[in-house]
Design an enzyme around this catalytic site. Sequence first.
Site, PDB file in Angstrom:
ATOM      1  N   ASP A 100      -6.827  -3.687 -14.245  1.00  0.00           N
ATOM      2  CA  ASP A 100      -6.654  -2.277 -13.921  1.00  0.00           C
ATOM      3  C   ASP A 100      -7.846  -1.850 -13.072  1.00  0.00           C
ATOM      4  OD1 ASP A 100      -6.468   0.477 -13.823  1.00  0.00           O
ATOM      5  OD2 ASP A 100      -5.891   0.708 -15.921  1.00  0.00           O
ATOM      6  N   ASN A 127      -4.215  -4.301  -1.492  1.00  0.00           N
ATOM      7  CA  ASN A 127      -2.915  -3.656  -1.395  1.00  0.00           C
ATOM      8  C   ASN A 127      -2.597  -2.693  -2.531  1.00  0.00           C
ATOM      9  OD1 ASN A 127       0.107  -3.547  -0.641  1.00  0.00           O
ATOM     10  ND2 ASN A 127       0.149  -4.488  -2.680  1.00  0.00           N
ATOM     11  N   TYR A 191      -3.817  11.324  -2.280  1.00  0.00           N
ATOM     12  CA  TYR A 191      -3.415  10.061  -1.656  1.00  0.00           C
ATOM     13  C   TYR A 191      -3.911   9.994  -0.217  1.00  0.00           C
ATOM     14  CZ  TYR A 191      -0.331   6.352   0.078  1.00  0.00           C
ATOM     15  OH  TYR A 191       0.166   5.207   0.651  1.00  0.00           O
ATOM     16  N   SER A 192      -3.692  11.073   0.542  1.00  0.00           N
ATOM     17  CA  SER A 192      -4.167  11.114   1.927  1.00  0.00           C
ATOM     18  C   SER A 192      -5.688  10.966   1.990  1.00  0.00           C
ATOM     19  CB  SER A 192      -3.747  12.420   2.601  1.00  0.00           C
ATOM     20  OG  SER A 192      -2.360  12.436   2.873  1.00  0.00           O
TER      21      SER A 192
END
Length: 303
Positions: A100, A127, A191-192
Amino acid sequence: MKQLNIAGPRTLSPRNCRCLGARIIDLQQPQTSSFVLELLFGSRVLLTGASKGIGEQMAYHYARFGAELVITARNETRLRQVEEKCLELGAKKVYSYPADMSFPTNPQRVVQFALEKLGSLDYLVLNHIGNDRFQMWNGNAEDVGWLMQVNFLSYVQLTAAALPTLIKNNGSIVVVSSLCGKLAIPFATSYSASKFALDGFFTALRHELVMQGKNVSVTLCILAMIDTDSAMEKVKSVNIRMPTVSPASEAALAIIKGGAARAQEIYYPWWTTLTVRIRDWFPEMRDKLIRSSFQEKSKEDGS
């Protein structure tokens, strides 16, 4: 592993060609597969976020190219299934390590495991992402901090741990990012932010590696909407105008080819290149279009 020093253009999209000395490689042509196979056969790859979506598809492609793999993700059961399939597809070696990335100590442990199992690394493929709801920011700074740890700081921590061996091997860092890291949109505030951070850090790192004479390539992968389960779950109930959704398997292959070609950036699908190039031409019109696309979602959230 055989190393090829590849010089090429600043950006790379599936419609572009790659120059290898006097040799031109079109990433959409069949002969490109043999080119990638030559580069990747026997290469040692650490791939994160490999239990599903784009990461899972990348694991399968690397396996077909005969790479040696360490794959990691949170879901141990799913990770074991991907490991088994990779062996069936032709991977020389595959090891899985559940981790994690919201815990700052785990990136170092993952890299140490990879080095113990593979002996060294040629590719670090970053990723993984954290789960983030598709909604307006609720003012919770702790949520932003958690997502930044998973989506950004853990990438930095993994790179710090792997960089010495990558420098030794003239290796490659492949960073899976998003169009949201070039063009901010509502309902993806945190997120951005994390994707813009990736762009800034790894672009600057690329400059520094070149200035120091370190032959480590850094490839930023700018992706639009991909048909992963997590992405589809976020937008399936949202009444907004979405662009065409692209297949995860094709996106994964584009990422791998771009990393093998040591491109600075890849864009998938092709229209993301155009979007980024024209984003600052008409800023007021751009912002109105973005907001109008999300207007129905804004009404649902009571804005």
